[in-house]
Design a protein around this motif. Structure first.
Motif, PDB file in Angstrom:
ATOM      1  N   UNK A   1     -56.780  91.281 -75.905  1.00  0.00           N
ATOM      2  CA  UNK A   1     -58.168  90.864 -76.044  1.00  0.00           C
ATOM      3  C   UNK A   1     -58.747  90.356 -74.735  1.00  0.00           C
ATOM      4  N   UNK A   2     -57.870  89.949 -73.811  1.00  0.00           N
ATOM      5  CA  UNK A   2     -58.341  89.481 -72.504  1.00  0.00           C
ATOM      6  C   UNK A   2     -59.057  90.576 -71.723  1.00  0.00           C
ATOM      7  N   UNK A   3     -58.809  91.854 -72.091  1.00  0.00           N
ATOM      8  CA  UNK A   3     -59.451  92.955 -71.383  1.00  0.00           C
ATOM      9  C   UNK A   3     -60.424  93.721 -72.270  1.00  0.00           C
ATOM     10  N   UNK A   4     -60.599  93.267 -73.491  1.00  0.00           N
ATOM     11  CA  UNK A   4     -61.534  93.900 -74.423  1.00  0.00           C
ATOM     12  C   UNK A   4     -62.827  93.086 -74.477  1.00  0.00           C
ATOM     13  N   UNK A   5     -63.714  93.497 -75.377  1.00  0.00           N
ATOM     14  CA  UNK A   5     -64.982  92.787 -75.536  1.00  0.00           C
ATOM     15  C   UNK A   5     -64.897  91.683 -76.575  1.00  0.00           C
ATOM     16  N   UNK A   6     -63.835  91.693 -77.369  1.00  0.00           N
ATOM     17  CA  UNK A   6     -63.680  90.665 -78.381  1.00  0.00           C
ATOM     18  C   UNK A   6     -62.889  91.172 -79.564  1.00  0.00           C
ATOM     19  N   UNK A   7     -63.281  90.731 -80.754  1.00  0.00           N
ATOM     20  CA  UNK A   7     -62.516  91.033 -81.957  1.00  0.00           C
ATOM     21  C   UNK A   7     -63.463  91.290 -83.115  1.00  0.00           C
ATOM     22  N   UNK A   8     -62.952  91.933 -84.156  1.00  0.00           N
ATOM     23  CA  UNK A   8     -63.752  92.188 -85.359  1.00  0.00           C
ATOM     24  C   UNK A   8     -63.142  91.448 -86.537  1.00  0.00           C
ATOM     25  N   UNK A   9     -63.997  91.124 -87.510  1.00  0.00           N
ATOM     26  CA  UNK A   9     -63.602  90.349 -88.685  1.00  0.00           C
ATOM     27  C   UNK A   9     -63.960  91.081 -89.967  1.00  0.00           C
ATOM     28  N   UNK A  10     -63.120  90.888 -90.987  1.00  0.00           N
ATOM     29  CA  UNK A  10     -63.454  91.250 -92.360  1.00  0.00           C
ATOM     30  C   UNK A  10     -63.459  92.745 -92.626  1.00  0.00           C
ATOM     31  N   UNK A  11     -62.840  93.553 -91.778  1.00  0.00           N
ATOM     32  CA  UNK A  11     -62.869  94.995 -91.989  1.00  0.00           C
ATOM     33  C   UNK A  11     -62.343  95.352 -93.371  1.00  0.00           C
ATOM     34  N   UNK A  12     -63.168  96.031 -94.138  1.00  0.00           N
ATOM     35  CA  UNK A  12     -62.811  96.477 -95.490  1.00  0.00           C
ATOM     36  C   UNK A  12     -62.572  95.320 -96.443  1.00  0.00           C
ATOM     37  N   UNK A  13     -63.179  94.171 -96.174  1.00  0.00           N
ATOM     38  CA  UNK A  13     -62.993  93.035 -97.070  1.00  0.00           C
ATOM     39  C   UNK A  13     -64.332  92.455 -97.515  1.00  0.00           C
ATOM     40  N   UNK A  14     -64.281  91.297 -98.147  1.00  0.00           N
ATOM     41  CA  UNK A  14     -65.426  90.828 -98.922  1.00  0.00           C
ATOM     42  C   UNK A  14     -65.835  89.380 -98.602  1.00  0.00           C
ATOM     43  N   UNK A  15     -65.273  88.794 -97.561  1.00  0.00           N
ATOM     44  CA  UNK A  15     -65.551  87.390 -97.247  1.00  0.00           C
ATOM     45  C   UNK A  15     -67.009  87.236 -96.832  1.00  0.00           C
ATOM     46  N   UNK A  16     -67.664  86.183 -97.317  1.00  0.00           N
ATOM     47  CA  UNK A  16     -69.094  86.012 -97.047  1.00  0.00           C
ATOM     48  C   UNK A  16     -69.341  85.657 -95.583  1.00  0.00           C
ATOM     49  N   UNK A  17     -70.541  85.953 -95.132  1.00  0.00           N
ATOM     50  CA  UNK A  17     -70.887  85.851 -93.715  1.00  0.00           C
ATOM     51  C   UNK A  17     -70.782  84.436 -93.155  1.00  0.00           C
TER      52      UNK A  17
ATOM     53  N   UNK B   1     -67.598  90.880 -83.868  1.00  0.00           N
ATOM     54  CA  UNK B   1     -68.481  91.570 -84.799  1.00  0.00           C
ATOM     55  C   UNK B   1     -67.917  91.364 -86.196  1.00  0.00           C
ATOM     56  N   UNK B   2     -68.765  91.498 -87.208  1.00  0.00           N
ATOM     57  CA  UNK B   2     -68.332  91.232 -88.580  1.00  0.00           C
ATOM     58  C   UNK B   2     -68.730  92.377 -89.492  1.00  0.00           C
ATOM     59  N   UNK B   3     -67.819  92.750 -90.367  1.00  0.00           N
ATOM     60  CA  UNK B   3     -68.073  93.784 -91.370  1.00  0.00           C
ATOM     61  C   UNK B   3     -68.799  93.156 -92.555  1.00  0.00           C
ATOM     62  N   UNK B   4     -70.045  93.595 -92.778  1.00  0.00           N
ATOM     63  CA  UNK B   4     -70.844  93.069 -93.889  1.00  0.00           C
ATOM     64  C   UNK B   4     -71.126  94.147 -94.930  1.00  0.00           C
TER      65      UNK B   4
END
Length: 521
Positions: A229-245, A315-318
Protein backbone atom coordinates in the motif's frame (compact mmCIF):
# COMPACT_ATOMS: atom_id res chain seq x y z
CA UNK A 1 -5.25 11.81 -7.49
CA UNK A 2 -1.53 12.05 -6.85
CA UNK A 3 -0.06 8.96 -5.24
CA UNK A 4 1.41 9.65 -1.84
CA UNK A 5 3.58 6.62 -0.98
CA UNK A 6 3.80 5.75 2.68
CA UNK A 7 7.36 5.85 3.85
CA UNK A 8 7.98 2.70 5.81
CA UNK A 9 8.66 -0.61 4.14
CA UNK A 10 6.93 -3.61 5.66
CA UNK A 11 9.71 -6.15 5.29
CA UNK A 12 8.64 -7.51 1.91
CA UNK A 13 11.35 -8.46 -0.56
CA UNK A 14 9.65 -6.57 -3.37
CA UNK A 15 9.91 -3.38 -1.32
CA UNK A 16 13.54 -3.54 -0.27
CA UNK A 17 14.57 -0.86 -2.74
CA UNK A 18 12.59 1.63 -0.66
CA UNK A 19 14.22 0.74 2.63
CA UNK A 20 16.43 3.83 2.63
CA UNK A 21 13.29 5.94 2.76
CA UNK A 22 12.04 4.40 6.00
CA UNK A 23 10.40 6.90 8.33
CA UNK A 24 10.78 9.74 5.81
CA UNK A 25 7.65 11.11 4.15
CA UNK A 26 8.02 11.55 0.41
CA UNK A 27 7.16 15.04 -0.83
CA UNK A 28 4.23 15.35 -3.20
CA UNK A 29 6.55 16.22 -6.07
CA UNK A 30 8.21 12.82 -5.76
CA UNK A 31 4.97 10.91 -6.05
CA UNK A 32 3.92 9.31 -9.31
CA UNK A 33 2.21 11.94 -11.45
CA UNK A 34 -1.06 10.17 -12.15
CA UNK A 35 -3.17 13.28 -12.56
CA UNK A 36 -6.53 13.34 -10.79
CA UNK A 37 -7.97 9.98 -11.88
CA UNK A 38 -10.71 10.01 -9.23
CA UNK A 39 -10.99 13.75 -8.73
CA UNK A 40 -14.32 15.32 -7.80
CA UNK A 41 -15.14 16.01 -11.45
CA UNK A 42 -14.28 12.54 -12.76
CA UNK A 43 -16.98 10.82 -14.82
CA UNK A 44 -17.29 7.13 -13.98
CA UNK A 45 -17.80 4.79 -16.92
CA UNK A 46 -21.13 3.14 -17.70
CA UNK A 47 -20.30 0.08 -19.79
CA UNK A 48 -22.79 -0.32 -22.67
CA UNK A 49 -21.70 -3.96 -22.97
CA UNK A 50 -21.80 -4.81 -19.26
CA UNK A 51 -22.81 -8.17 -17.83
CA UNK A 52 -25.83 -6.39 -16.31
CA UNK A 53 -27.16 -5.29 -19.70
CA UNK A 54 -26.26 -8.67 -21.15
CA UNK A 55 -28.50 -10.20 -18.49
CA UNK A 56 -31.28 -7.72 -19.37
CA UNK A 57 -31.28 -8.94 -22.96
CA UNK A 58 -32.51 -12.38 -21.88
CA UNK A 59 -35.13 -11.13 -19.41
CA UNK A 60 -38.62 -9.73 -19.73
CA UNK A 61 -41.06 -7.57 -17.80
CA UNK A 62 -39.99 -6.09 -14.45
CA UNK A 63 -36.80 -8.18 -14.31
CA UNK A 64 -35.65 -6.73 -17.63
CA UNK A 65 -36.49 -3.18 -16.55
CA UNK A 66 -34.58 -3.66 -13.28
CA UNK A 67 -31.47 -4.93 -15.03
CA UNK A 68 -31.61 -2.06 -17.51
CA UNK A 69 -31.95 0.48 -14.71
CA UNK A 70 -29.01 -0.94 -12.74
CA UNK A 71 -27.04 -1.19 -15.97
CA UNK A 72 -27.54 2.53 -16.60
CA UNK A 73 -25.34 3.36 -13.60
CA UNK A 74 -21.55 3.05 -13.32
CA UNK A 75 -20.33 -0.27 -11.97
CA UNK A 76 -17.08 -2.18 -12.16
CA UNK A 77 -15.69 -4.38 -14.89
CA UNK A 78 -14.34 -7.60 -13.40
CA UNK A 79 -11.25 -9.18 -14.92
CA UNK A 80 -11.20 -12.70 -13.49
CA UNK A 81 -9.81 -15.21 -15.98
CA UNK A 82 -8.30 -15.91 -19.37
CA UNK A 83 -4.83 -16.05 -20.80
CA UNK A 84 -2.60 -12.96 -20.62
CA UNK A 85 -3.56 -12.15 -24.21
CA UNK A 86 -7.26 -12.62 -23.51
CA UNK A 87 -7.28 -10.41 -20.43
CA UNK A 88 -5.21 -7.83 -22.29
CA UNK A 89 -7.84 -7.67 -25.02
CA UNK A 90 -10.71 -7.54 -22.51
CA UNK A 91 -9.10 -4.68 -20.59
CA UNK A 92 -8.24 -2.84 -23.78
CA UNK A 93 -11.80 -3.11 -25.08
CA UNK A 94 -13.30 -1.63 -21.93
CA UNK A 95 -10.58 1.02 -21.74
CA UNK A 96 -11.23 2.00 -25.35
CA UNK A 97 -14.98 2.35 -24.81
CA UNK A 98 -14.38 4.39 -21.65
CA UNK A 99 -11.98 6.73 -23.43
CA UNK A 100 -14.51 7.25 -26.23
CA UNK A 101 -17.12 8.14 -23.58
CA UNK A 102 -14.74 10.51 -21.77
CA UNK A 103 -15.10 8.45 -18.61
CA UNK A 104 -12.98 6.52 -16.09
CA UNK A 105 -13.48 2.73 -15.96
CA UNK A 106 -13.22 0.84 -12.69
CA UNK A 107 -11.53 -2.53 -13.11
CA UNK A 108 -11.67 -5.27 -10.49
CA UNK A 109 -8.56 -7.39 -10.91
CA UNK A 110 -9.40 -10.77 -9.39
CA UNK A 111 -7.20 -13.73 -10.30
CA UNK A 112 -4.87 -14.52 -7.39
CA UNK A 113 -3.95 -18.17 -6.93
CA UNK A 114 -6.36 -19.70 -4.39
CA UNK A 115 -8.56 -16.62 -4.42
CA UNK A 116 -11.34 -16.82 -1.83
CA UNK A 117 -9.48 -19.90 -0.51
CA UNK A 118 -11.17 -21.93 -3.29
CA UNK A 119 -14.67 -21.30 -1.88
CA UNK A 120 -17.64 -19.66 -3.62
CA UNK A 121 -15.47 -17.65 -6.01
CA UNK A 122 -12.87 -20.35 -6.54
CA UNK A 123 -10.45 -20.01 -9.42
CA UNK A 124 -7.46 -17.85 -10.15
CA UNK A 125 -4.03 -18.30 -11.66
CA UNK A 126 -2.20 -21.58 -11.15
CA UNK A 127 0.92 -20.11 -9.53
CA UNK A 128 2.94 -16.92 -9.04
CA UNK A 129 4.52 -16.97 -12.49
CA UNK A 130 1.14 -17.43 -14.18
CA UNK A 131 -0.33 -14.63 -12.09
CA UNK A 132 2.49 -12.23 -12.92
CA UNK A 133 2.10 -12.94 -16.64
CA UNK A 134 -1.65 -12.35 -16.34
CA UNK A 135 -1.10 -9.05 -14.50
CA UNK A 136 1.26 -7.99 -17.28
CA UNK A 137 -1.60 -8.65 -19.70
CA UNK A 138 -3.94 -6.44 -17.65
CA UNK A 139 -1.37 -3.66 -17.56
CA UNK A 140 -0.77 -3.86 -21.31
CA UNK A 141 -4.51 -3.69 -21.97
CA UNK A 142 -5.05 -0.61 -19.80
CA UNK A 143 -1.98 1.15 -21.15
CA UNK A 144 -2.21 4.94 -20.96
CA UNK A 145 -5.95 4.98 -20.22
CA UNK A 146 -7.22 6.57 -17.03
CA UNK A 147 -8.50 3.77 -14.81
CA UNK A 148 -9.26 2.96 -11.19
CA UNK A 149 -8.15 -0.52 -10.19
CA UNK A 150 -9.62 -2.56 -7.34
CA UNK A 151 -6.83 -5.04 -6.74
CA UNK A 152 -7.90 -8.47 -5.54
CA UNK A 153 -10.99 -8.51 -3.28
CA UNK A 154 -10.27 -10.81 -0.31
CA UNK A 155 -6.60 -10.74 -1.33
CA UNK A 156 -5.55 -9.48 2.10
CA UNK A 157 -8.58 -10.60 4.07
CA UNK A 158 -8.02 -14.29 3.29
CA UNK A 159 -4.34 -15.29 3.06
CA UNK A 160 -3.39 -18.98 2.84
CA UNK A 161 -1.40 -20.28 5.78
CA UNK A 162 -1.07 -16.84 7.34
CA UNK A 163 -0.45 -15.96 10.99
CA UNK A 164 -1.97 -12.59 11.82
CA UNK A 165 -0.58 -9.71 13.83
CA UNK A 166 -2.01 -11.22 17.02
CA UNK A 167 -0.42 -14.64 16.46
CA UNK A 168 -3.62 -16.32 15.27
CA UNK A 169 -3.40 -18.87 12.46
CA UNK A 170 -5.48 -18.13 9.35
CA UNK A 171 -8.32 -20.62 8.81
CA UNK A 172 -7.43 -20.90 5.11
CA UNK A 173 -4.94 -23.81 5.02
CA UNK A 174 -5.13 -25.52 1.60
CA UNK A 175 -3.24 -28.79 1.49
CA UNK A 176 -1.97 -27.99 -2.00
CA UNK A 177 0.16 -25.09 -0.76
CA UNK A 178 3.37 -25.12 1.26
CA UNK A 179 2.65 -23.70 4.73
CA UNK A 180 6.18 -22.28 4.89
CA UNK A 181 5.86 -20.15 1.75
CA UNK A 182 2.16 -19.65 0.95
CA UNK A 183 1.70 -16.34 2.81
CA UNK A 184 4.95 -14.88 1.49
CA UNK A 185 3.88 -15.89 -2.02
CA UNK A 186 0.60 -14.02 -1.60
CA UNK A 187 2.40 -10.83 -0.58
CA UNK A 188 4.90 -11.21 -3.43
CA UNK A 189 2.05 -11.60 -5.90
CA UNK A 190 0.29 -8.47 -4.63
CA UNK A 191 3.48 -6.42 -4.59
CA UNK A 192 4.17 -7.42 -8.18
CA UNK A 193 0.66 -6.36 -9.19
CA UNK A 194 0.96 -3.04 -7.34
CA UNK A 195 4.23 -2.24 -9.11
CA UNK A 196 2.99 -3.27 -12.55
CA UNK A 197 -0.29 -1.35 -12.32
CA UNK A 198 1.01 1.77 -10.60
CA UNK A 199 3.76 2.01 -13.23
CA UNK A 200 1.04 2.93 -15.73
CA UNK A 201 0.73 6.70 -16.16
CA UNK A 202 -2.98 7.17 -15.39
CA UNK A 203 -4.10 4.60 -12.84
CA UNK A 204 -5.36 4.76 -9.27
CA UNK A 205 -4.73 1.43 -7.52
CA UNK A 206 -6.42 0.26 -4.30
CA UNK A 207 -5.69 -2.81 -2.16
CA UNK A 208 -8.11 -4.89 -0.08
CA UNK A 209 -8.97 -3.16 3.20
CA UNK A 210 -11.77 -5.64 4.12
CA UNK A 211 -14.57 -4.01 6.17
CA UNK A 212 -15.40 -3.17 9.81
CA UNK A 213 -17.33 -6.40 10.33
CA UNK A 214 -14.13 -8.33 9.75
CA UNK A 215 -10.51 -7.50 10.60
CA UNK A 216 -9.38 -5.12 13.28
CA UNK A 217 -7.64 -1.93 12.16
CA UNK A 218 -4.15 -2.95 13.26
CA UNK A 219 -4.36 -6.34 11.55
CA UNK A 220 -5.52 -5.03 8.17
CA UNK A 221 -3.09 -2.10 8.34
CA UNK A 222 -0.20 -4.50 8.85
CA UNK A 223 -1.37 -6.62 5.92
CA UNK A 224 -1.78 -3.55 3.71
CA UNK A 225 1.81 -2.51 4.38
CA UNK A 226 3.04 -5.99 3.53
CA UNK A 227 0.92 -5.94 0.38
CA UNK A 228 2.45 -2.74 -0.98
CA UNK A 229 0.00 0.00 0.00
CA UNK A 230 3.01 2.29 0.43
CA UNK A 231 3.25 2.40 -3.38
CA UNK A 232 -0.46 2.32 -4.19
CA UNK A 233 -3.14 5.00 -3.95
CA UNK A 234 -4.82 3.43 -0.95
CA UNK A 235 -7.31 0.70 -0.13
CA UNK A 236 -10.91 -0.31 -0.80
CA UNK A 237 -13.60 -1.28 1.70
CA UNK A 238 -16.72 -3.43 1.74
CA UNK A 239 -16.26 -5.13 -1.64
CA UNK A 240 -19.30 -7.35 -2.20
CA UNK A 241 -20.60 -6.64 1.29
CA UNK A 242 -23.34 -4.72 3.02
CA UNK A 243 -21.82 -2.56 5.79
CA UNK A 244 -23.40 0.90 5.96
CA UNK A 245 -21.46 3.94 4.81
CA UNK A 246 -20.99 5.76 8.17
CA UNK A 247 -19.18 2.72 9.57
CA UNK A 248 -17.06 2.43 6.44
CA UNK A 249 -15.99 6.06 6.70
CA UNK A 250 -14.85 5.73 10.29
CA UNK A 251 -13.07 2.45 9.60
CA UNK A 252 -11.33 3.92 6.57
CA UNK A 253 -10.15 6.96 8.53
CA UNK A 254 -8.83 4.73 11.31
CA UNK A 255 -6.85 2.58 8.88
CA UNK A 256 -5.38 5.70 7.30
CA UNK A 257 -4.43 7.01 10.75
CA UNK A 258 -2.97 3.65 11.80
CA UNK A 259 -0.85 3.47 8.65
CA UNK A 260 0.27 7.05 9.28
CA UNK A 261 1.38 6.23 12.81
CA UNK A 262 3.07 3.00 11.76
CA UNK A 263 5.03 4.62 8.93
CA UNK A 264 5.95 7.90 10.61
CA UNK A 265 6.60 7.03 14.26
CA UNK A 266 9.69 4.83 14.80
CA UNK A 267 8.44 3.17 17.95
CA UNK A 268 4.81 2.61 16.90
CA UNK A 269 3.39 -0.88 16.34
CA UNK A 270 0.30 -1.56 14.24
CA UNK A 271 -1.01 -3.89 16.95
CA UNK A 272 -1.46 -0.82 19.17
CA UNK A 273 -3.94 0.79 16.77
CA UNK A 274 -7.42 1.35 18.12
CA UNK A 275 -10.26 -0.26 16.20
CA UNK A 276 -13.96 -1.02 16.00
CA UNK A 277 -13.34 -3.61 18.72
CA UNK A 278 -11.48 -1.45 21.24
CA UNK A 279 -12.01 1.02 22.81
CA UNK A 280 -15.22 1.05 20.77
CA UNK A 281 -17.75 -1.75 21.00
CA UNK A 282 -18.23 -3.13 17.50
CA UNK A 283 -21.98 -3.68 17.78
CA UNK A 284 -22.72 -0.26 19.33
CA UNK A 285 -22.01 2.48 16.80
CA UNK A 286 -22.55 5.19 19.39
CA UNK A 287 -19.29 4.04 21.06
CA UNK A 288 -17.18 4.44 17.93
CA UNK A 289 -16.37 8.01 18.91
CA UNK A 290 -14.17 6.46 21.63
CA UNK A 291 -11.87 5.13 18.92
CA UNK A 292 -11.95 8.53 17.19
CA UNK A 293 -10.77 10.08 20.43
CA UNK A 294 -8.06 7.44 20.86
CA UNK A 295 -6.56 8.29 17.48
CA UNK A 296 -6.70 11.99 18.30
CA UNK A 297 -4.75 11.28 21.47
CA UNK A 298 -2.27 8.87 19.86
CA UNK A 299 -1.45 11.26 17.03
CA UNK A 300 -1.06 14.17 19.43
CA UNK A 301 1.11 12.08 21.75
CA UNK A 302 3.37 11.19 18.84
CA UNK A 303 3.58 14.81 17.73
CA UNK A 304 1.99 13.87 14.42
CA UNK A 305 -0.67 15.87 12.58
CA UNK A 306 -3.10 14.39 10.09
CA UNK A 307 -2.31 15.13 6.46
CA UNK A 308 -4.96 14.22 3.89
CA UNK A 309 -2.50 14.85 1.06
CA UNK A 310 0.07 12.38 2.38
CA UNK A 311 -2.01 9.72 4.14
CA UNK A 312 -3.54 6.71 2.42
CA UNK A 313 -6.93 7.27 0.80
CA UNK A 314 -9.76 4.77 0.31
CA UNK A 315 -12.82 3.98 -1.78
CA UNK A 316 -15.98 2.25 -0.56
CA UNK A 317 -18.34 -0.21 -2.22
CA UNK A 318 -21.89 1.13 -1.82
CA UNK A 319 -23.56 -1.17 -4.35
CA UNK A 320 -25.67 -3.00 -1.75
CA UNK A 321 -25.32 -1.18 1.57
CA UNK A 322 -28.34 1.13 1.51
CA UNK A 323 -30.03 -0.82 4.31
CA UNK A 324 -26.80 -1.79 6.06
CA UNK A 325 -25.81 -5.27 7.16
CA UNK A 326 -28.46 -7.95 7.59
CA UNK A 327 -29.43 -9.01 11.10
CA UNK A 328 -30.07 -12.74 10.66
CA UNK A 329 -32.53 -14.78 12.73
CA UNK A 330 -31.43 -17.29 15.32
CA UNK A 331 -29.99 -20.15 13.35
CA UNK A 332 -28.23 -23.41 13.98
CA UNK A 333 -25.09 -23.62 11.89
CA UNK A 334 -23.53 -21.07 9.55
CA UNK A 335 -26.11 -18.44 8.60
CA UNK A 336 -23.76 -17.04 5.91
CA UNK A 337 -24.90 -13.48 6.61
CA UNK A 338 -22.80 -12.19 3.70
CA UNK A 339 -24.49 -14.43 1.15
CA UNK A 340 -27.48 -12.92 -0.68
CA UNK A 341 -29.13 -11.56 2.47
CA UNK A 342 -32.74 -10.55 1.90
CA UNK A 343 -34.20 -7.05 1.89
CA UNK A 344 -31.00 -5.11 1.20
CA UNK A 345 -30.96 -1.95 -0.92
CA UNK A 346 -28.45 -0.17 -3.10
CA UNK A 347 -26.51 2.61 -1.37
CA UNK A 348 -24.97 5.86 -2.55
CA UNK A 349 -24.77 6.15 -6.30
CA UNK A 350 -21.25 5.88 -7.72
CA UNK A 351 -19.49 9.24 -7.52
CA UNK A 352 -16.13 10.79 -6.78
CA UNK A 353 -17.74 13.79 -5.08
CA UNK A 354 -17.81 12.39 -1.54
CA UNK A 355 -17.03 15.55 0.45
CA UNK A 356 -14.39 13.58 2.38
CA UNK A 357 -10.73 14.31 1.58
CA UNK A 358 -9.72 10.73 2.46
CA UNK A 359 -12.59 8.99 0.64
CA UNK A 360 -11.89 9.14 -3.10
CA UNK A 361 -15.14 7.60 -4.34
CA UNK A 362 -18.28 5.66 -3.67
CA UNK A 363 -18.07 2.81 -6.18
CA UNK A 364 -20.28 -0.07 -7.16
CA UNK A 365 -17.49 -2.65 -6.96
CA UNK A 366 -19.78 -5.64 -6.71
CA UNK A 367 -22.13 -5.59 -9.70
CA UNK A 368 -25.54 -5.14 -8.02
CA UNK A 369 -27.98 -7.84 -9.05
CA UNK A 370 -25.35 -10.56 -9.43
CA UNK A 371 -25.55 -13.41 -6.94
CA UNK A 372 -23.06 -14.05 -4.13
CA UNK A 373 -23.42 -17.77 -4.76
CA UNK A 374 -25.64 -20.69 -3.82
CA UNK A 375 -26.38 -20.04 -0.15
CA UNK A 376 -27.24 -23.17 1.84
CA UNK A 377 -26.68 -21.63 5.30
CA UNK A 378 -25.44 -24.81 6.91
CA UNK A 379 -28.05 -27.05 5.27
CA UNK A 380 -27.56 -29.58 2.50
CA UNK A 381 -29.19 -27.35 -0.14
CA UNK A 382 -30.06 -26.88 -2.92
CA UNK A 383 -32.52 -24.29 -1.59
CA UNK A 384 -31.55 -21.15 0.27
CA UNK A 385 -33.62 -21.77 3.42
CA UNK A 386 -34.01 -18.02 4.12
CA UNK A 387 -35.31 -17.19 0.65
CA UNK A 388 -37.01 -20.51 -0.05
CA UNK A 389 -35.52 -20.67 -3.55
CA UNK A 390 -32.32 -21.92 -5.14
CA UNK A 391 -29.93 -19.00 -5.47
CA UNK A 392 -28.03 -18.54 -8.76
CA UNK A 393 -24.33 -19.43 -8.81
CA UNK A 394 -21.83 -16.73 -7.91
CA UNK A 395 -21.78 -13.96 -10.51
CA UNK A 396 -25.03 -15.00 -12.22
CA UNK A 397 -27.97 -12.62 -12.43
CA UNK A 398 -30.39 -12.76 -9.50
CA UNK A 399 -33.70 -11.06 -10.48
CA UNK A 400 -35.21 -11.24 -7.00
CA UNK A 401 -32.22 -9.55 -5.42
CA UNK A 402 -32.06 -6.91 -8.16
CA UNK A 403 -35.69 -5.99 -7.42
CA UNK A 404 -34.91 -5.65 -3.70
CA UNK A 405 -31.87 -3.48 -4.34
CA UNK A 406 -33.93 -1.02 -6.38
CA UNK A 407 -37.06 -1.05 -4.21
CA UNK A 408 -35.08 -0.54 -0.99
CA UNK A 409 -32.32 1.70 -2.34
CA UNK A 410 -31.19 4.51 -0.03
CA UNK A 411 -31.02 7.08 -1.52
CA UNK A 412 -33.77 6.12 -3.95
CA UNK A 413 -32.88 5.40 -7.56
CA UNK A 414 -34.94 7.49 -9.96
CA UNK A 415 -37.26 5.47 -12.19
CA UNK A 416 -36.91 5.70 -15.99
CA UNK A 417 -39.08 8.36 -17.64
CA UNK A 418 -39.01 6.89 -21.13
CA UNK A 419 -39.67 3.63 -22.92
CA UNK A 420 -38.45 2.46 -26.33
CA UNK A 421 -40.02 -0.19 -28.52
CA UNK A 422 -37.48 -1.41 -31.05
CA UNK A 423 -38.24 -3.62 -34.03
CA UNK A 424 -35.86 -4.55 -36.84
CA UNK A 425 -36.04 -6.92 -39.78
CA UNK A 426 -33.86 -9.95 -40.20
CA UNK A 427 -30.80 -8.79 -42.17
CA UNK A 428 -30.52 -9.68 -45.84
CA UNK A 429 -26.96 -9.53 -47.12
CA UNK A 430 -26.22 -7.44 -44.04
CA UNK A 431 -28.89 -4.81 -44.74
CA UNK A 432 -31.78 -4.32 -42.34
CA UNK A 433 -34.44 -1.75 -41.49
CA UNK A 434 -36.03 -0.89 -38.19
CA UNK A 435 -38.45 1.38 -36.44
CA UNK A 436 -38.49 2.77 -32.92
CA UNK A 437 -41.33 4.15 -30.85
CA UNK A 438 -40.43 6.43 -27.93
CA UNK A 439 -42.92 6.85 -25.07
CA UNK A 440 -42.62 9.72 -22.63
CA UNK A 441 -43.31 8.20 -19.19
CA UNK A 442 -42.57 11.47 -17.40
CA UNK A 443 -44.94 14.13 -16.11
CA UNK A 444 -43.56 16.88 -18.36
CA UNK A 445 -43.58 17.21 -22.16
CA UNK A 446 -40.35 16.72 -24.10
CA UNK A 447 -39.38 19.40 -26.63
CA UNK A 448 -36.49 18.03 -28.62
CA UNK A 449 -34.68 14.80 -27.88
CA UNK A 450 -31.56 12.75 -28.52
CA UNK A 451 -31.80 8.98 -28.41
CA UNK A 452 -28.59 6.97 -28.04
CA UNK A 453 -27.68 3.30 -28.09
CA UNK A 454 -24.79 0.94 -28.82
CA UNK A 455 -24.78 -1.87 -31.34
CA UNK A 456 -23.50 -5.24 -30.19
CA UNK A 457 -21.46 -6.01 -33.31
CA UNK A 458 -20.38 -4.35 -36.57
CA UNK A 459 -23.77 -2.84 -37.45
CA UNK A 460 -23.78 0.59 -39.09
CA UNK A 461 -26.50 3.22 -39.29
CA UNK A 462 -27.06 4.28 -42.92
CA UNK A 463 -29.94 6.69 -42.54
CA UNK A 464 -32.57 7.79 -39.99
CA UNK A 465 -36.05 8.62 -41.30
CA UNK A 466 -37.98 11.23 -39.33
CA UNK A 467 -34.83 12.15 -37.43
CA UNK A 468 -31.11 12.69 -38.04
CA UNK A 469 -28.51 10.13 -37.00
CA UNK A 470 -24.78 9.61 -36.66
CA UNK A 471 -22.48 6.87 -35.46
CA UNK A 472 -19.02 6.73 -33.85
CA UNK A 473 -17.61 3.22 -33.45
CA UNK A 474 -20.60 1.24 -32.09
CA UNK A 475 -22.33 4.27 -30.52
CA UNK A 476 -25.41 5.58 -32.38
CA UNK A 477 -26.96 9.00 -31.76
CA UNK A 478 -30.30 10.02 -33.27
CA UNK A 479 -31.71 13.55 -32.90
CA UNK A 480 -35.36 14.45 -33.36
CA UNK A 481 -36.65 16.04 -36.54
CA UNK A 482 -39.24 18.82 -36.83
CA UNK A 483 -42.17 16.43 -36.89
CA UNK A 484 -40.90 14.12 -34.13
CA UNK A 485 -39.36 16.50 -31.61
CA UNK A 486 -42.30 17.05 -29.27
CA UNK A 487 -43.60 14.27 -27.04
CA UNK A 488 -46.37 15.12 -24.61
CA UNK A 489 -46.47 13.51 -21.17
CA UNK A 490 -47.69 9.99 -21.77
CA UNK A 491 -47.37 10.47 -25.51
CA UNK A 492 -45.32 8.79 -28.22
CA UNK A 493 -43.24 9.55 -31.27
CA UNK A 494 -41.59 7.31 -33.83
CA UNK A 495 -38.89 7.18 -36.47
CA UNK A 496 -37.34 4.56 -38.74
CA UNK A 497 -33.83 3.74 -39.92
CA UNK A 498 -31.84 1.79 -42.47
CA UNK A 499 -28.79 -0.16 -41.32
CA UNK A 500 -26.09 -2.39 -42.79
CA UNK A 501 -23.37 -4.91 -41.87
CA UNK A 502 -25.57 -6.91 -39.51
CA UNK A 503 -24.81 -10.61 -39.17
CA UNK A 504 -27.96 -11.52 -37.27
CA UNK A 505 -31.06 -9.89 -35.82
CA UNK A 506 -29.74 -7.29 -33.38
CA UNK A 507 -31.45 -5.57 -30.47
CA UNK A 508 -29.53 -2.94 -28.48
CA UNK A 509 -29.32 -3.66 -24.77
CA UNK A 510 -29.94 -0.10 -23.57
CA UNK A 511 -31.35 3.19 -24.83
CA UNK A 512 -30.93 6.63 -23.29
CA UNK A 513 -33.10 9.65 -24.05
CA UNK A 514 -31.48 13.02 -23.38
CA UNK A 515 -28.93 11.15 -21.26
CA UNK A 516 -31.52 9.35 -19.11
CA UNK A 517 -32.03 5.58 -19.26
CA UNK A 518 -35.13 4.10 -20.86
CA UNK A 519 -36.78 0.76 -20.48
CA UNK A 520 -37.12 -1.10 -23.77
CA UNK A 521 -38.69 -4.09 -25.45
Amino acid sequence: MIRHPLARVAGIAASTALAALALVALPAAAAAADGDVLGDDAVLFVDPHSTTLEAAASLGGQARADAQLLGSLPSSTWLTKGTPDEVRDAAASTASHATAAGAVPVFVVYNLPFRDCAQYSAGGALDTAAYQAWIDGVAEGIGDTEAAIILEPDGLGIIPWYTDINGNAEWCQPAELDPATAAADRFAQLNYAVDALTALPNTAVYLDGTHPGWLGVGDISDRLLKGGVDRADGFFLNASNYIDTPRLQKYGHWISDCLWLETQVPWWEASWCASQYYPATSSDFSTWTLTDQKYDADLAGAGLARDAEAQAHFVADTSRNGQGAWTPPDWEGDIEAWCNPPDRGAGELPTTATGDPYLDAYLWIKVPGESDGKCYRGTGGPLDPIRGIEDPAAGEWFPEQARELIALASPAIASPTCHVRYEATKPWRGAFVGDLVITNLGAEPIAGWTLAWHWAGRERLVKAIGASGSQAADAVTVTSGKLTSKIRAGGKTAFAFIGKDAQSRVEPWQFTLNGRPCTSE
